[in-house]
Design a protein around this motif. Structure first.
Motif, PDB file in Angstrom:
ATOM      1  N   GLU A   1      40.818  37.624  30.050  1.00  0.00           N
ATOM      2  CA  GLU A   1      40.941  36.472  28.855  1.00  0.00           C
ATOM      3  C   GLU A   1      39.903  36.744  27.852  1.00  0.00           C
ATOM      4  O   GLU A   1      39.216  37.748  27.849  1.00  0.00           O
ATOM      5  N   PRO A   2      40.034  36.251  26.412  1.00  0.00           N
ATOM      6  CA  PRO A   2      39.080  36.404  25.575  1.00  0.00           C
ATOM      7  C   PRO A   2      37.664  36.370  25.958  1.00  0.00           C
ATOM      8  O   PRO A   2      37.232  35.282  26.954  1.00  0.00           O
ATOM      9  N   ILE A   3      36.809  37.037  25.113  1.00  0.00           N
ATOM     10  CA  ILE A   3      35.520  37.168  25.997  1.00  0.00           C
ATOM     11  C   ILE A   3      34.635  35.927  25.958  1.00  0.00           C
ATOM     12  O   ILE A   3      33.956  35.507  26.910  1.00  0.00           O
ATOM     13  N   ASP A   4      34.975  34.921  25.055  1.00  0.00           N
ATOM     14  CA  ASP A   4      34.068  33.570  25.160  1.00  0.00           C
ATOM     15  C   ASP A   4      34.911  32.563  25.947  1.00  0.00           C
ATOM     16  O   ASP A   4      34.171  31.380  26.126  1.00  0.00           O
ATOM     17  N   ALA A   5      35.920  33.099  26.525  1.00  0.00           N
ATOM     18  CA  ALA A   5      36.626  32.060  27.421  1.00  0.00           C
ATOM     19  C   ALA A   5      36.350  32.515  28.958  1.00  0.00           C
ATOM     20  O   ALA A   5      36.929  31.946  29.938  1.00  0.00           O
ATOM     21  N   MET A   6      35.306  33.584  29.211  1.00  0.00           N
ATOM     22  CA  MET A   6      35.136  34.066  30.459  1.00  0.00           C
ATOM     23  C   MET A   6      33.654  34.087  30.939  1.00  0.00           C
ATOM     24  O   MET A   6      32.880  33.775  29.846  1.00  0.00           O
ATOM     25  N   ALA A   7      33.284  33.663  32.025  1.00  0.00           N
ATOM     26  CA  ALA A   7      32.015  33.504  32.668  1.00  0.00           C
ATOM     27  C   ALA A   7      31.403  34.947  32.402  1.00  0.00           C
ATOM     28  O   ALA A   7      32.426  36.031  32.473  1.00  0.00           O
ATOM     29  N   ASP A   8      30.182  35.004  31.933  1.00  0.00           N
ATOM     30  CA  ASP A   8      29.440  36.276  32.112  1.00  0.00           C
ATOM     31  C   ASP A   8      29.851  37.224  33.182  1.00  0.00           C
ATOM     32  O   ASP A   8      30.199  38.319  32.945  1.00  0.00           O
ATOM     33  N   ASP A   9      29.486  36.787  34.348  1.00  0.00           N
ATOM     34  CA  ASP A   9      29.981  37.762  35.637  1.00  0.00           C
ATOM     35  C   ASP A   9      31.179  38.288  35.506  1.00  0.00           C
ATOM     36  O   ASP A   9      31.632  39.298  35.972  1.00  0.00           O
ATOM     37  N   ASP A  10      32.150  37.266  35.080  1.00  0.00           N
ATOM     38  CA  ASP A  10      33.734  37.716  35.167  1.00  0.00           C
ATOM     39  C   ASP A  10      34.001  38.876  34.124  1.00  0.00           C
ATOM     40  O   ASP A  10      34.843  39.886  34.634  1.00  0.00           O
ATOM     41  N   TRP A  11      33.733  38.705  32.917  1.00  0.00           N
ATOM     42  CA  TRP A  11      33.869  39.677  31.948  1.00  0.00           C
ATOM     43  C   TRP A  11      33.299  41.116  32.440  1.00  0.00           C
ATOM     44  O   TRP A  11      33.767  42.259  32.078  1.00  0.00           O
ATOM     45  N   ARG A  12      32.234  40.799  33.025  1.00  0.00           N
ATOM     46  CA  ARG A  12      31.359  42.199  33.170  1.00  0.00           C
ATOM     47  C   ARG A  12      32.071  42.977  34.455  1.00  0.00           C
ATOM     48  O   ARG A  12      32.014  44.049  34.615  1.00  0.00           O
ATOM     49  N   TYR A  13      32.600  42.066  35.179  1.00  0.00           N
ATOM     50  CA  TYR A  13      33.440  42.623  36.569  1.00  0.00           C
ATOM     51  C   TYR A  13      34.696  43.442  35.902  1.00  0.00           C
ATOM     52  O   TYR A  13      34.892  44.297  36.592  1.00  0.00           O
ATOM     53  N   VAL A  14      35.296  42.865  35.064  1.00  0.00           N
ATOM     54  CA  VAL A  14      36.599  43.510  34.600  1.00  0.00           C
ATOM     55  C   VAL A  14      36.011  44.856  33.943  1.00  0.00           C
ATOM     56  O   VAL A  14      36.939  45.940  34.246  1.00  0.00           O
ATOM     57  N   ILE A  15      35.097  44.846  33.376  1.00  0.00           N
ATOM     58  CA  ILE A  15      34.360  46.265  32.869  1.00  0.00           C
ATOM     59  C   ILE A  15      34.269  47.117  33.751  1.00  0.00           C
ATOM     60  O   ILE A  15      34.376  48.206  33.846  1.00  0.00           O
ATOM     61  N   ASP A  16      33.608  46.745  34.979  1.00  0.00           N
ATOM     62  CA  ASP A  16      33.194  47.641  36.113  1.00  0.00           C
ATOM     63  C   ASP A  16      34.421  48.117  36.811  1.00  0.00           C
ATOM     64  O   ASP A  16      34.485  49.283  37.279  1.00  0.00           O
ATOM     65  N   VAL A  17      35.291  47.251  36.992  1.00  0.00           N
ATOM     66  CA  VAL A  17      36.603  47.766  37.523  1.00  0.00           C
ATOM     67  C   VAL A  17      37.689  48.579  36.584  1.00  0.00           C
ATOM     68  O   VAL A  17      38.103  49.782  36.822  1.00  0.00           O
ATOM     69  N   ASN A  18      37.721  48.131  35.461  1.00  0.00           N
ATOM     70  CA  ASN A  18      38.798  48.672  34.432  1.00  0.00           C
ATOM     71  C   ASN A  18      38.049  50.237  33.959  1.00  0.00           C
ATOM     72  O   ASN A  18      38.740  51.108  33.681  1.00  0.00           O
ATOM     73  N   LEU A  19      36.826  50.256  33.559  1.00  0.00           N
ATOM     74  CA  LEU A  19      36.108  51.270  32.934  1.00  0.00           C
ATOM     75  C   LEU A  19      35.240  51.986  33.759  1.00  0.00           C
ATOM     76  O   LEU A  19      35.431  53.414  34.140  1.00  0.00           O
ATOM     77  N   THR A  20      34.153  51.464  34.213  1.00  0.00           N
ATOM     78  CA  THR A  20      33.167  51.968  34.915  1.00  0.00           C
ATOM     79  C   THR A  20      33.713  52.900  36.321  1.00  0.00           C
ATOM     80  O   THR A  20      33.404  53.793  36.544  1.00  0.00           O
ATOM     81  N   ALA A  21      34.346  51.878  37.047  1.00  0.00           N
ATOM     82  CA  ALA A  21      34.972  52.528  38.329  1.00  0.00           C
ATOM     83  C   ALA A  21      35.854  53.891  38.023  1.00  0.00           C
ATOM     84  O   ALA A  21      35.978  54.753  38.790  1.00  0.00           O
TER      85      ALA A  21
END
Length: 241
Positions: free
Chosen positions: A95-115
């Motif tokens: 979702e848009p970053i201000d609609a997501m909990a802090d842990d949730d948007w960081r998790y998306v980055i972990d899965v989509n990019l860091t992984a």
């Protein structure tokens, strides 16, 4: 060129584009290791693929966890004895970053990019000298920057930059790197329900997952002299916002 007996690590092979690639690789006689977070989806996808051929392995794992990435590569070493190909496909919507909990948007980055970076690093360490192929599945979201996709677009733009730079870094080692950027594809990540997705596909406003799987197979079966750098695939009536 053929995929028969090729050792492939496929991330996110349980649903959508990943499942379509798993079935195609099985049909081609490849040796594949894939993973997913949901054990039921994993077993369903593996069961469907095993009926087609190839050698299929799977494990339940979370690409957002560093320890699970280590487990994935340990499994690749044990079951496949190395790697010829990495297809980095796993991704989450956001979702848009201000609609997501802090842990949730960081998790998306972990899965989509860091992984994706971590899996690429692991694959490069296992490729034989002068060989190896990486296909990274990105998105046209890296270019169109649609409202509501601030987090998702950031991860896909990161993958685009990574793939294009990595290719220059490893070309002299004989490793090929390709980026595939699909437009709208029918999958469980899309908001429309199954009936509406089928209607959109019929109207040529949406691609089938199989369209992307076939494009990836095309890339993977080019002769070594040919490097498909990037491939953008859209439905004929793609809506850009």
């Amino acid at each position: 060129m053929t995929l028969k007996d090729k050792r492939i690590l496929l991330t996110g092979g349980t649903t959508g584009i990943g499942r379509a690639m798993l079935l195609l690789f099985a049909r081609a006689g490849a040796r594949v290791l894939t993973m997913g977070r949901d054990p039921d989806s994993l077993e369903e996808a593996l069961g469907a693929a095993r009926a087609l051929g190839g050698e299929l392995h799977g494990l339940t794992a979370d690409l957002g966890e560093r320890a699970d990435i280590a487990r994935i590569f340990a499994a690749a070493d044990e079951t496949l004895g190395g790697l010829d190909i990495l297809v980095s496909n796993a991704a989450l919507g956001a979702e848009p970053i201000d609609a997501m909990a802090d842990d949730d948007w960081r998790y998306v980055i972990d899965v989509n990019l860091t992984a994706a970076l971590a899996c690429t690093r692991g694959a490069l360490q296992r490729f034989l000298a002068g060989e190896g192929q990486v296909v990274i599945v990105g998105s046209i979201s890296a270019e169109i920057h649609a409202p509501g996709e601030s987090v998702y677009s950031a991860t896909k733009a990161g993958l685009q930059a990574f793939a294009e730079t990595l290719r220059k870094e490893v070309a002299e080692r004989g490793v090929r790197v390709s980026l595939v950027e699909p437009g709208t594809v029918g999958s469980d990540m899309q908001e429309p329900d199954d009936d509406e997705q089928r209607a959109m596909i019929a109207r040529e406003e949406m691609l089938r997952a199989e369209d992307i799987a076939e494009a990836v197979a095309f890339i993977l079966t080019r002769p070594h002299r040919a490097d498909v750098v990037s491939l953008r695939i859209e439905p004929r009536l793609q809506t850009l916002t």
